[in-house]
Design an enzyme around this catalytic site. Structure first.
Site, PDB file in Angstrom:
ATOM      1  N   ASP A 250       5.196 -21.265 -22.882  1.00 58.88           N
ATOM      2  CA  ASP A 250       4.644 -22.003 -21.745  1.00 58.88           C
ATOM      3  C   ASP A 250       3.940 -21.131 -20.715  1.00 58.88           C
ATOM      4  O   ASP A 250       3.051 -21.617 -20.020  1.00 58.88           O
ATOM      5  CB  ASP A 250       5.751 -22.819 -21.074  1.00 58.88           C
ATOM      6  CG  ASP A 250       6.225 -23.974 -21.950  1.00 58.88           C
ATOM      7  OD1 ASP A 250       5.389 -24.513 -22.694  1.00 58.88           O
ATOM      8  OD2 ASP A 250       7.406 -24.326 -21.898  1.00 58.88           O
TER       9      ASP A 250
ATOM     10  N   TYR B 220       7.975 -31.608 -20.160  1.00 62.22           N
ATOM     11  CA  TYR B 220       9.158 -30.934 -19.637  1.00 62.22           C
ATOM     12  C   TYR B 220       8.954 -30.445 -18.224  1.00 62.22           C
ATOM     13  O   TYR B 220       7.866 -30.012 -17.856  1.00 62.22           O
ATOM     14  CB  TYR B 220       9.488 -29.719 -20.513  1.00 62.22           C
ATOM     15  CG  TYR B 220      10.796 -29.868 -21.237  1.00 62.22           C
ATOM     16  CD1 TYR B 220      10.832 -30.345 -22.538  1.00 62.22           C
ATOM     17  CD2 TYR B 220      12.000 -29.547 -20.623  1.00 62.22           C
ATOM     18  CE1 TYR B 220      12.028 -30.499 -23.207  1.00 62.22           C
ATOM     19  CE2 TYR B 220      13.204 -29.704 -21.290  1.00 62.22           C
ATOM     20  CZ  TYR B 220      13.209 -30.184 -22.586  1.00 62.22           C
ATOM     21  OH  TYR B 220      14.395 -30.339 -23.249  1.00 62.22           O
TER      22      TYR B 220
END
Lengths: 721, 721
Positions: free
Chosen positions: B364, B452
């Site tokens: 990420d 998320y």
């Protein structure tokens, strides 16, 4: 008698007299002796030294009535038990007895589960552990029929939990021994400066059998309240707890100086104003302008948000949480989660095999009483301003009830944490930012087992999670040493710890805190499921990936299937499920235990302390429910040999599938002391969680509203108020 | 053309047109194309959808000036960089380029360490990552000399972090492809209801080499904002990120229904009033009547209690904490603890080897930009009322600076916890109860990497401890399935996750968050010491004990000595010490990393994702300081093969004793989803600590005053104010 000797005698005599006087004045109750009626009616004073405000109605408990089958014995009931016992054959013709505990004998679990508020109270019984003429007894006193039932006499090893009188008398009994006093004076300590501690001595063989023994070690409290930092190293008194006679005095520390008092006192009044620290942090407070959101009904039944549970103090376990139930947001019903949870035992072995240290392998619940040692909490500091306090009613060795005020606090906590959130990023173009604050309910006690302080929190979350947290603070048990700098210590030498200050070693030790968790997930018949996470290799051609993780459910059939040693590289989830109930889409409803604070005991399994502390051989155990299996180290832990531990029960390998089962979890800490722990330790905490897993159909806190400014309080500094 | 085909064409045409229009309107910036000047001067709007109050001076940053050598580039500086680049040979004659990041090139560490407030600012440089004509470049722009230095061109594998424009264009580019649109309509989804996500595809071999690729998967947002719960399962578009051309469309999910929208929306406005939940908990707030105790000097330098540190937002790392120093209570001096700490990389492999899932092995930070995805925090909910907010200044692909407002918050937290305590029990007769409340300073950001949400907290304690905590919330990445009940699933079948709701599977996945922690304990030359805790058998006759634990210090000589896999039954403490400085009694001063949130990656080390995520092969690593080794997965992570990871650097096995060293710690989570995670997940948190160990001479918070009633605020409910 030479003049020098006479002076010495005078010195010792007056020193001793002063000390005895001081001890006497400071004793919370008079030491028992033949001329004192153990059943004298004088109510013991609350131990409540500071006049801080108490946050609940200050009633005197004399007229308390039980309302719930699990409510602890009231003062009236305890007094009735004493009356019944005093006329019983066992006690009638002797004053040589002590009542080591008088607690509620909880009604059978099915009866409690069927009981509803408004029903007549179930028959009340007392569970009494007594020593009469040097024998241990377990008795049941039926408060409805007045029957006294002698259930068990001592056959196996071990003695009951010490009474406060046992512990207190151990601190002064050595002073009746002239050799002891000579030794103390010989070590350069005025008897008036002496502070002694009662130290349970475990069991290492025949020497520790057939009589109740205790070891006593002493400290100088000259120029400091923190006498723990001033050990008279190497001096150990072996005392008979029943006769108060000194059995043996060992002094192997004459060459070791008593560490100085400098920098040891931690009291605010003594440290004096520290202007800089005072101004470091502005006042901060948790405020609830509309008051707390919980109620405590009938003294012991707590209702908060979507939770309800019964809460009571216990002299051995400390805090007992029973019948914890959480509301299902779909059906509105209160659903069973846990029938009973409490600290079952602690095991604190020190890692020094030498004469004055090898035996220090404490079991703080079964030896000292984890609840008995839970002192009144300090409002505003132990618990925030918005806390409610609950008292304990315990008993002295003569059965006299007394009140331990402010023993438990209950408060709502908000630390600025987030319950759930989601924001959309500009990638998707949706303008979403939904966040919910996280507010929890904390139930707290703090036990001071001599030097150490254990803070035990049961924290309830609205998402169904229960976090059980233990904080360690207080003061280290330290060892005197001739060294005042590490440069004096050869590389080969084992200090058994860290040099913390001049002449002070913090000895390495472990802490294990084992919890009894009688989970009842939507009823009592449950199963324990290991959800193993294992690498799966992809078949050639199946995927560009070579591997992935797969979860496999393995239901534990018998106890040995559920003896769990945690492994980082062989992970699993550990579920307690109800195999008879599934969610809408067919998953079994359950809770999982989420390990945390993992440290494993590495002692030799055949080492006597580890045999006694065998309940720490695994981090997780599951046993079938058995009302006699409450105490992981056994009912009679003191000087026990370890025959009656959780490990022994579990090795019977009973079936545990689709049965009423009890989960056991052990929090562990390895503690290598460091200088920051001197002279008092910043709190170190660890916790584990009980967490819903397919228990709810979906996120149960979806409906939580966000905070909005208009609901928050308007505050001003008190000074300007 | 038949009428039916024409209708179909019309439908698709208008659907597509509407979608493009909607997308365009919702885009935070126009998609780059040949006719748009990437350097156009229009300032990008703040992304600040809600009109919640902002807690600090709302200035527009246009006139910001750097004050500290580590201050991020200002808007003025970024604009200067753009000007300099636009006239550089590399960019002059082409519009086919993108600036993937423009950040401060930090001055050499010794220069920063020597710099003091009041000194002239060190020369300012920009570190620029660019793609020009499909090649990657690293450039340094010297803002003093106006020199542009092309430092490196791409030779090894991997591409720069995606730009926001890369990600955004991936969501609409497939709609330019008729086959894609036919497929969507064929799956029963209106093009106007489509939401697509850009999914980094890792590297699995030749197919993912020599061009920048991305996979796109789509969802239906009909009747819900939570489109993540409505996957068009099995449909994957392979897209060329540079040409925006569809390379391949795979649809293996035609038999899988799109899950219903029922119960998926989590927005307060949509859920409607839930009276019961609203009334569950009374308003609660952290109040500081005299205001917060911290100050933020010159926009980025935080001073609180005994701490000071530099704090800045970073597009890749999120939050960067630099030059953290703590005051020594004895000497009053500020002592170095950490030169630089930040989230270096994340690795999130999903555990499903099938066609539409195997490649989901996100990084990420290096792929999406952990800071770029950190959306504005929601005051009162993401952070409490007493929070202060800091903005980020980032750049678009054309180099235009824009402000991400409220990206970081800073607040003091008080949860009712205890800093230290001790009470004496009646055993010793001393009337002592000394307790100090625990107040901490929290620095928080929350990154929403598509579904998320990662909440990253840096929590500073007055006792010198730094807790680094990661909370996971947001929305699961779920998989469509024909099943709506577990009874339909055969025992042999592997679902790769949990059936969460009808036709929805939560796929098992891991999260690893690797932190770069450049510790400088009282200076840069440090050593890494393993303090191993091992069982020692007592010699026969030495002690009644058979065993005890002994701590042995082992200094790591080279990097391989410091590749640590944690083991419960082979425990150790992990210290970073200064071997050149000891305490008064001769212990080396140090900090230890206290592991927590341990989960280890179990993937095959030769699996391509694990090669790229090889920085998770150990939980702890120590490397010698090297300014080019900042990103654990490599500078160019996107589609990388894993040659430039922390694992590769560490395997060079360089000396690390008494050197400037960097500690790396990885927090891990195995996540087997459960129904409570549907439709949005209650936060799950894990943390690890950096804790002083013989750093201070003694407990540094001994002088903390207790709370007293008169200092606390006087509050009333806002409604009555």
């Amino acid at each position: 008698m030479e003049a020098r000797h006479f002076l010495c005698f005078l010195f010792i005599f007056f020193g001793l007299a002063t000390l005895l006087l001081l001890t006497w004045i400071n004793l919370p109750y008079p030491p028992p002796n033949a001329t004192t009626d153990l059943f004298h009616p004088k109510r013991l004073n609350n131990y409540n030294p500071l006049s801080k405000p108490k946050r609940h109605h200050d009633h005197d408990h004399a007229s308390d009535m039980p309302h719930h089958p699990l409510d602890p014995l009231t003062i009236k009931e305890i007094n009735r038990v004493r009356t019944l016992l005093s006329s019983h054959a066992l006690f009638k013709n002797t004053s040589s007895y002590a009542l080591h505990s008088i607690t509620l004998e909880e009604p059978a679990k099915p009866l409690v589960l069927n009981w509803k508020k408004g029903d007549p109270l179930l028959p009340r019984k007392a569970f009494v552990v007594a020593r009469v003429k040097n024998k241990s007894y377990v008795l049941t006193v039926d408060l409805t029929t007045d029957e006294v039932d002698v259930q068990k006499t001592d056959t196996s090893s071990g003695y009951p939990m010490m009474t406060m009188e046992d512990m207190t008398s151990a601190t002064w009994a050595p002073l009746l021994n002239a050799e002891f006093n000579r030794t103390i004076v010989g070590r350069g300590v005025d008897l008036t400066d002496l502070a002694c501690l009662p130290i349970s001595l475990g069991w290492f063989g025949q020497r520790e059998e057939n009589r109740r023994l205790i070891k006593v070690q002493c400290y100088s409290m000259k120029d400091t309240a923190n006498f723990y930092m001033r050990p008279i190293e190497g001096l150990t008194v072996l005392l008979d707890m029943d006769t108060k006679q000194v059995v043996e005095i060992t002094d192997k520390g004459r060459h070791i100086p008593i560490p100085k008092a400098t920098n040891t006192d931690y009291r605010y009044s003594v440290q004096g104003l520290n202007r800089e620290m005072e101004e470091l942090i502005n006042p901060i407070s948790i405020e609830q302008p509309k008051g707390p959101s919980f109620v405590v009904e009938d003294e012991h039944f707590v209702k908060w948000a979507n939770w309800e549970f019964h809460l009571k103090p216990d002299p051995r376990a400390g805090v007992v949480v029973s019948q914890a139930r959480v509301k299902d947001p779909n059906s509105g019903e209160m659903r069973d989660v846990m029938y009973k949870g409490f600290t079952s035992e602690l095991f604190v072995p020190y890692m020094d095999p030498t004469d004055a240290w090898y035996f220090k392998t404490y079991m703080d619940a079964g030896e000292y009483g984890f609840g008995l040692q839970a002192m009144p909490l300090d409002p505003l500091n132990d618990c925030p301003r918005n806390a409610y306090y609950m008292d304990g009613v315990f008993t002295a060795a003569d059965g006299t009830p007394y009140v331990r005020s402010n023993m438990i606090c209950i408060f709502e906590s908000y630390a600025g944490d987030i319950g759930w959130r989601h924001a959309e990023s500009p990638i998707t173009g949706l303008e979403i930012r939904e966040v919910r604050p996280k507010v929890t309910l904390v139930v707290r006690m703090a036990a001071s087992v001599a030097n150490y302080d254990y803070i035990v929190d049961w924290e309830f979350q609205t998402d169904g999670l229960i976090r059980i947290k233990v904080g360690l603070s207080g003061i280290l048990m330290v060892k005197g040493t001739p060294y005042d700098h590490m440069s004096q210590v050869s590389v080969q030498e084992n200090l058994f710890g860290t040099l913390l200050s001049e002449n002070v070693i913090g000895v390495i030790h472990d802490h294990y805190i084992t919890f009894h968790l009688d989970m009842d997930i939507d009823g009592s018949d449950n199963s324990f499921v290991k959800v193993n996470i294992q690498r799966q290799e992809a078949s050639p051609g199946e995927s560009p990936r070579r591997s992935y993780l797969k979860a496999t459910r393995n239901v534990a059939k018998t106890e040995k299937d559920a003896q769990i040693k945690l492994k980082l590289y062989d992970p699993a989830e550990f579920h307690v499920i109800n195999p008879n109930k599934t969610t809408r889409v067919g998953n079994p409803v359950g809770y999982k235990v989420v390990p945390g604070g993992t440290a494993a005991s590495l002692l030799d399994p055949e080492d006597p302390p580890q045999k006694r502390g065998a309940f720490t051989n695994n981090q997780i155990w599951v046993t079938p429910y058995n009302r006699t299996e409450q105490w992981a180290g056994g009912l009679f832990v003191y000087q026990s040999h370890g025959e009656d531990t959780l490990a022994a029960w579990s090795d019977r390998d009973r079936p545990i599938e689709n049965k009423d089962i009890v989960l056991w979890y052990t929090l562990g800490f390895h503690h290598i002391p460091c200088q920051e722990d001197f002279p008092i330790m910043p709190t170190v905490s660890s916790s584990f969680d009980l967490k819903p897993v397919n228990f709810f159909e979906r996120n149960p806190i979806l409906g939580t509203p966000p905070n909005v400014e208009k609901d928050l309080p308007v505050c001003k500094a008190a000074a300007s108020a």
